[in-house]
Design a protein around this motif. Sequence first.
Motif, PDB file in Angstrom:
ATOM      1  N   ALA A 154     -10.542   1.225  -5.970  1.00  0.00           N
ATOM      2  CA  ALA A 154      -9.711   0.377  -5.113  1.00  0.00           C
ATOM      3  C   ALA A 154     -10.308   0.238  -3.720  1.00  0.00           C
ATOM      4  O   ALA A 154     -10.236  -0.825  -3.102  1.00  0.00           O
ATOM      5  CB  ALA A 154      -8.293   0.945  -5.034  1.00  0.00           C
ATOM      6  N   ALA A 161      -3.249  -3.944  -7.414  1.00  0.00           N
ATOM      7  CA  ALA A 161      -4.475  -3.629  -8.153  1.00  0.00           C
ATOM      8  C   ALA A 161      -4.639  -2.118  -8.258  1.00  0.00           C
ATOM      9  O   ALA A 161      -4.923  -1.580  -9.333  1.00  0.00           O
ATOM     10  CB  ALA A 161      -5.688  -4.260  -7.465  1.00  0.00           C
ATOM     11  N   ALA A 162      -4.432  -1.427  -7.145  1.00  0.00           N
ATOM     12  CA  ALA A 162      -4.619   0.017  -7.142  1.00  0.00           C
ATOM     13  C   ALA A 162      -3.592   0.705  -8.039  1.00  0.00           C
ATOM     14  O   ALA A 162      -3.910   1.638  -8.778  1.00  0.00           O
ATOM     15  CB  ALA A 162      -4.524   0.547  -5.721  1.00  0.00           C
ATOM     16  N   VAL A 205     -12.508  -7.029  -8.489  1.00  0.00           N
ATOM     17  CA  VAL A 205     -11.483  -6.553  -9.424  1.00  0.00           C
ATOM     18  C   VAL A 205     -12.004  -6.634 -10.853  1.00  0.00           C
ATOM     19  O   VAL A 205     -11.872  -5.687 -11.631  1.00  0.00           O
ATOM     20  CB  VAL A 205     -10.173  -7.361  -9.263  1.00  0.00           C
ATOM     21  N   ALA A 220      -9.871   5.910  -9.998  1.00  0.00           N
ATOM     22  CA  ALA A 220      -9.234   4.599  -9.818  1.00  0.00           C
ATOM     23  C   ALA A 220      -9.115   4.263  -8.332  1.00  0.00           C
ATOM     24  O   ALA A 220      -9.421   3.146  -7.903  1.00  0.00           O
ATOM     25  CB  ALA A 220      -7.867   4.582 -10.476  1.00  0.00           C
ATOM     26  N   ALA A 221      -8.687   5.254  -7.531  1.00  0.00           N
ATOM     27  CA  ALA A 221      -8.551   4.995  -6.094  1.00  0.00           C
ATOM     28  C   ALA A 221      -9.913   4.701  -5.479  1.00  0.00           C
ATOM     29  O   ALA A 221     -10.041   3.883  -4.566  1.00  0.00           O
ATOM     30  CB  ALA A 221      -7.904   6.197  -5.403  1.00  0.00           C
ATOM     31  N   PHE A 229       0.828   7.129  -6.314  1.00  0.00           N
ATOM     32  CA  PHE A 229      -0.327   8.016  -6.443  1.00  0.00           C
ATOM     33  C   PHE A 229       0.093   9.475  -6.264  1.00  0.00           C
ATOM     34  O   PHE A 229      -0.232  10.344  -7.072  1.00  0.00           O
ATOM     35  CB  PHE A 229      -1.378   7.624  -5.404  1.00  0.00           C
ATOM     36  N   TRP A 273       1.675   2.041  -3.442  1.00  0.00           N
ATOM     37  CA  TRP A 273       0.576   2.724  -4.123  1.00  0.00           C
ATOM     38  C   TRP A 273       0.542   4.203  -3.712  1.00  0.00           C
ATOM     39  O   TRP A 273       0.398   5.086  -4.548  1.00  0.00           O
ATOM     40  CB  TRP A 273      -0.769   2.058  -3.804  1.00  0.00           C
ATOM     41  N   THR A 312      -4.557   2.908 -11.304  1.00  0.00           N
ATOM     42  CA  THR A 312      -4.148   4.305 -11.412  1.00  0.00           C
ATOM     43  C   THR A 312      -3.425   4.534 -12.739  1.00  0.00           C
ATOM     44  O   THR A 312      -3.691   5.509 -13.445  1.00  0.00           O
ATOM     45  CB  THR A 312      -3.231   4.676 -10.231  1.00  0.00           C
ATOM     46  N   LEU A 362      -3.370  -6.131  -3.102  1.00  0.00           N
ATOM     47  CA  LEU A 362      -4.314  -5.014  -3.103  1.00  0.00           C
ATOM     48  C   LEU A 362      -3.646  -3.742  -3.658  1.00  0.00           C
ATOM     49  O   LEU A 362      -4.204  -3.037  -4.503  1.00  0.00           O
ATOM     50  CB  LEU A 362      -4.757  -4.765  -1.657  1.00  0.00           C
ATOM     51  N   GLY A 363      -2.428  -3.506  -3.170  1.00  0.00           N
ATOM     52  CA  GLY A 363      -1.688  -2.347  -3.642  1.00  0.00           C
ATOM     53  C   GLY A 363      -1.436  -2.429  -5.136  1.00  0.00           C
ATOM     54  O   GLY A 363      -1.563  -1.444  -5.867  1.00  0.00           O
ATOM     55  N   PHE A 392      -6.046   3.144   4.156  1.00  0.00           N
ATOM     56  CA  PHE A 392      -5.023   3.664   3.251  1.00  0.00           C
ATOM     57  C   PHE A 392      -5.632   4.333   2.033  1.00  0.00           C
ATOM     58  O   PHE A 392      -5.338   5.484   1.717  1.00  0.00           O
ATOM     59  CB  PHE A 392      -4.146   2.494   2.805  1.00  0.00           C
ATOM     60  N   PHE A 393      -6.482   3.581   1.347  1.00  0.00           N
ATOM     61  CA  PHE A 393      -7.046   4.118   0.102  1.00  0.00           C
ATOM     62  C   PHE A 393      -7.885   5.361   0.361  1.00  0.00           C
ATOM     63  O   PHE A 393      -8.017   6.221  -0.508  1.00  0.00           O
ATOM     64  CB  PHE A 393      -7.902   3.061  -0.601  1.00  0.00           C
ATOM     65  N   LEU A 419       0.818  -1.208   0.000  1.00  0.00           N
ATOM     66  CA  LEU A 419       0.000   0.000   0.000  1.00  0.00           C
ATOM     67  C   LEU A 419       0.851   1.257   0.000  1.00  0.00           C
ATOM     68  O   LEU A 419       0.506   2.254  -0.631  1.00  0.00           O
ATOM     69  CB  LEU A 419      -0.931  -0.006   1.210  1.00  0.00           C
ATOM     70  N   LEU A 420       1.988   1.181   0.715  1.00  0.00           N
ATOM     71  CA  LEU A 420       2.888   2.331   0.709  1.00  0.00           C
ATOM     72  C   LEU A 420       3.324   2.640  -0.718  1.00  0.00           C
ATOM     73  O   LEU A 420       3.380   3.792  -1.136  1.00  0.00           O
ATOM     74  CB  LEU A 420       4.113   2.056   1.582  1.00  0.00           C
ATOM     75  N   GLY A 474      -9.215  10.920 -13.221  1.00  0.00           N
ATOM     76  CA  GLY A 474      -9.036   9.493 -13.438  1.00  0.00           C
ATOM     77  C   GLY A 474      -8.299   8.826 -12.284  1.00  0.00           C
ATOM     78  O   GLY A 474      -8.700   7.754 -11.827  1.00  0.00           O
ATOM     79  N   PHE A 475      -7.223   9.441 -11.811  1.00  0.00           N
ATOM     80  CA  PHE A 475      -6.469   8.865 -10.692  1.00  0.00           C
ATOM     81  C   PHE A 475      -7.393   8.648  -9.492  1.00  0.00           C
ATOM     82  O   PHE A 475      -7.360   7.603  -8.831  1.00  0.00           O
ATOM     83  CB  PHE A 475      -5.329   9.792 -10.252  1.00  0.00           C
ATOM     84  N   ILE A 502     -12.741  -2.711  -2.927  1.00  0.00           N
ATOM     85  CA  ILE A 502     -12.316  -4.106  -2.733  1.00  0.00           C
ATOM     86  C   ILE A 502     -12.344  -4.514  -1.260  1.00  0.00           C
ATOM     87  O   ILE A 502     -12.921  -5.536  -0.910  1.00  0.00           O
ATOM     88  CB  ILE A 502     -10.912  -4.348  -3.329  1.00  0.00           C
TER      89      ILE A 502
END
Lengths: 116, 847, 330
Positions: free
Chosen positions: B338, A100-101, C88, B334-335, A26, A22, A105, A97-98, B309-310, A19-20, B330-331, B341
């Motif tokens: 996320a 996928a994100a 997903v 996308a988040a 980001f 991501w 992005t 998970l990270g 986090f997200f 996640l970090l 868009g970014f 999930i």
Amino acid sequence: MRTRQSSTLGTLCYLLAGLLMWGIQFTFVYVVHTLMCRFGAPPSLVSGLVLAITGVAVLVVLAFLVWQKPTARLLGLPADVEDRATYDFIARLMAVLGMAAVIWTGLTAFLLSACA
Amino acid sequence: MTASDEKSLPNPAPRPQSEVDDLLRAWATPKGFRIVTAVNNTVIGLIYIAAALLFFLLAGALGVLIRTQLAVPENTFLNQDLYNQIFTVHGTTMMFLFAVPAMEALGVMLLPQMLAARDLPFPRLSAFAVWAYIIGGLVFFSTVFYGLAPRGGWFMYTPLTLKEFSPGDNADFWLLGIGFIEISAIAGAIEIVVGTLRTRPPGMSLAKMPIFAWAMLIFAAMIMLAFPAVIFGTMLLEIERSFGWPFFTAAKGGDPLLWQHLFWFFGHPEVYIIFLPAAGLVSMIVPTMAGRPLVGYRPIVVALIGTGFFSFGLWVHHMFTTGIPALSLGFFSAASMAVAIPSGIQMFAWIATIAGSKGRFRITTPSLFVLGFLFIFTIGGLTGVMVALVPIDLQVHDTYFVVAHFHYVLIGGMVFPLFATFYYWAPMASRKQLSEKLGRWVFGLMFVGFNVAFFPMHLTGLRGMPRRVWTYPEGVGWDTLNMISTAGAYMLAAGVLLFLLDLALNFRPTSAGGEGNPWKAGSLEWLPSDIYSTRSIPLITSREPLWEQPGLERQVEEGHHFLPNAPTGGRETIVTSPIEAEPEYILRMPGPSWTHVTAAVFTAGFFLLLTIKLVVPAIICGVVAIAACLAWTWSLDPSPGRKPVDIGGGISLPTYMAGPRSHSWWAMVVLIIVIASLYTAYVFSYLYLWVVSPEVWAPVGSPMLPAPSWPLGSAALAVAGTASMVAATRLLPEPGGRNAALPWAIAAAAICLTSAIALEIAGHWLTGLRPTENAYSAMVFMGSALNAQLGFAIVVLLGFATARYLTGKLNRERRVSIENGAILYYYTAAQLVAGLILVHGFPRVAV
Amino acid sequence: MKRVLERCSGAALLLVLSACTGEQSALVSRGREASEIGSLFWIATAVSAAVTILVIIAIMFALWGPPTWKDLLSRERAVLLGGIVLPVLVLTYLLVQGSTLLQAGVARTQRSGEPSITIVGKRWWWEVIYHLPNGETVASANELRLPVGRPISVRLETADVIHSFWAPQLGGKLDMIPGRSNVITLEATEPGTSRGQCAEYCGGAHALMAFYVVALPPKDYRAWLSREAADARTPQTEQERLGERLFMTSGCGACHTVRGTEARGVIAPDLTHVGSRRSLAAATLPNDEEAFARWIAENQHIKPENLMPEFDVFTPQQLEALSAYLSSLK
């Protein structure tokens, strides 16, 4: 009952690694896109850069998944703790998970023109 | 359990009854009106929950008024101005005075019980937060009765909320209301982080922590990172309203969108700050009703952390219609995908646990609320995905579709789990269980009423009805739908009223242990307990100790586990290591006191008087509040001169700890993280305004920066001060001794820091720069304002440390009071230097 | 029980279908963007409905299903499959759909060139300015006219607080933000009238800040625009002339403009052709003589906090004359 103690910060980084990554990706793509467009960089260059950052991030997460055990050792997690399997699983799933994100992005840079 | 197992318990021998008497004496709750001085988490937690429930009812009543007004087109039940005030107060109260405090209240109430700790690590801090919140919240809410309430919406967008468009004190009351929740939220975050990481029972490693504790830990971490953005935003807004520093005024280089960025950087995580604890509660209730451990403990932990986090990458999805470039949208889109999930993971984990029930899944009132939650939250989550798609959001943003969406998420995701919680945990805090029969009716009315009220709103929104309108014309196609929604709202309200009846009939609060373990749950809060919590603190070897460690209740009650007594004669709990939960030391905790209550009352007075611009009385209140805080903390650093205490199992623990292993050090670090994220918000705002209006930046649009000697001088002073602070910590005398150089070192450190801050302000002032000039100048002085704030706190802390030295309470062993000041000092010096690099370096490089 | 269920689902279906009516409905499209978003909306709704049903079925099986199903559902693998793999796949599909559509909108804006109309949000009405090819501008208010079949760029600005321009039948909304200038592209696909409204809370009378969009065939649009660019019609009857005199002598011209007269105020709506608009006071009142009279005498009751004072100095006859004059400004 005293055993070797795990490093608190190390455990945190280990669990959150995916996640970090991501978070870093980001922040980078958002800042790069905002600043470069503000100062008139060509959109194709911006898109390219966003995709490049994404690529690096994907590789880093992959590397973490491949070399998970050595990373854990590096971060100060003792191998003999009874909960180690739990932490490994959490870190692995978190990386998925990270990932996928990160990919989502980056995907938007394929679909949307930069600076518009 | 065999006899040999019993022998291996930490305290296998029978324990004397006198120990229980000692515990009862140490933990006694004050009687009568002195109950306000109480600090026990079970007492304070109950008051906290009651207050949050009160605000839920008050804000809910406003919601019913809103629905009444909108029942028919062109209604005249409420007038325009009152309606605007009411919807603002409804939203603000629900978000700030109900939802977040309710979750903190549950944390205060349940966490120590789930962790079998005797109390939270800073009992007076939570009590202080509770009283400040109750007083501030009540005053804020009452403004709606005198037409003094804010009318800018709970999101308070600038420039509508600037002096020009919102004269009067109304908007300031909003800033006041949120000021209190900021204080209590930060206090709660400190409490919860240190509580979950350091006061777990021996053996309860992170991987064995109850899911609710995980959820609260992430909740607290999110508060640490999200609240500072809105604290900073409200500071800017109040400063612009009061002194005209143009942060948000476009004509002077400010930007109204800066407010939106800061507000939503807090505002979106806020939604998950509310949701995560609720999800944690569900993860506790479902396994009990299924009679088996949670399926997917590990994926759920991942989901909770992932959500937290997200949620920090979503804030712009409240700003999709502001004209931000498409790729940026868009970014964030996308988040926003996320973050869906983790919700999916939890949903299927709960379903899996239900499917895996031993025997049948028990359908009780709490289970009904949980099932209702699963249904409502699924719909809310999916409409969330829809609004996360930018094109759809362009249509439905700021319409009743979004109103429907977030009520599905918030009522479904938070209120239903909360009611499940009321029914599930009532037996822990009450001598009597709530009625299962009435409970089913409560659920039925609330569930049907909720869906009838809010489902049609999706359609109302799609048919074009915007939010925040006090009236609408006939015949646009909204009439019938609105009428249905209003009928549903009344039904929902009836459900809540029925719940109150149930409470009145059956809830008989007690802090001396409730009804036992009626649901046959597996977690520690159902251990036999009294006002001191559990008799002894259990050694934990599994996630569901009550299921997998047979006989635990009896062993704990008979004192066969750790710390079955009160060896220091006062209140104490075991502090353990953060990951593996190895016992480290005994934390001696303070008891009831008037000091924190006084501090809370006068803190509230300070902010209130400031809001109505009575500056002198406000300052007097502020001084009293600080004095009360100092009096409160004076007793918190007890003498270490005691022998280690035997807690059982051959473990002897010290009763005093300083340095990085102490709870106080941890709390300070948490606070510093909060301060650092606030400063990050400052740096972001500085750079953001530069991107928007480079034309007002020095040296072109503003006076040339002061010569480099100014910032260099300031930095040199900060370094000198730091050196002097380091020296002070080295000069501490041996216990009983004296070191005359110490006060001088402390004084030098304080003087260096204040001079460094003053020098920076003076340098800019002498170039002719004034904070009201433009966005650049306002930002330059704002940086110093933040430093000055910390400087003030440090001067107070160092003064406190000096007083401790002079009274012989500060020495090489007993050093917590100077340590806290020192780490804050080092951080402040670093922040100051970073600020100098930004303010003096950036314009020189960038322009 | 079954009958009740059937009836309920029947009612729900009716409700869903009836969602498509209404002059401000986002699901009745008279514009390119609205119809594209409409299709995406129905796709997303279908996906959401499918997932909701799936979850409900899973819960029912978890509660009452046969043991083999329960066993399958209760494995951690089911959690990962349902909680990660399924979302997903679904979300990737939706994200691609959403982004593609967003890109289509971006491309349309890039193609459509310089804005030819500017709309300025004010508390609590809309100033609509048409930029003619010869460089002149024509000011109007609270009504937007568009030629059908051509993408038109509209510049969105504000004079005070944040507003948001939203004409649901044409497309999505876009905010009007101080210090910024946003551009929205509207393309009407069929002639007709629809309603729009301010979507961002802007204080006070936010609820009463609406407007009409009138899409015209290009020929009619050109004819209308040239009429709109002309000066105001001179009063014909005695009553209208009295109305004009009252208008000029009572100070109305300090705030309002009537082109071709001495009324040149700029802070309130341009009234040159007010009689030809569909509504008064930002779609708050119908446009007729009675409404004019009511508005002049008691506007603070009709639209509280609006920036025009109430004029209660006129006799009923004077009010009638004023209204007749204003109505005649076609």
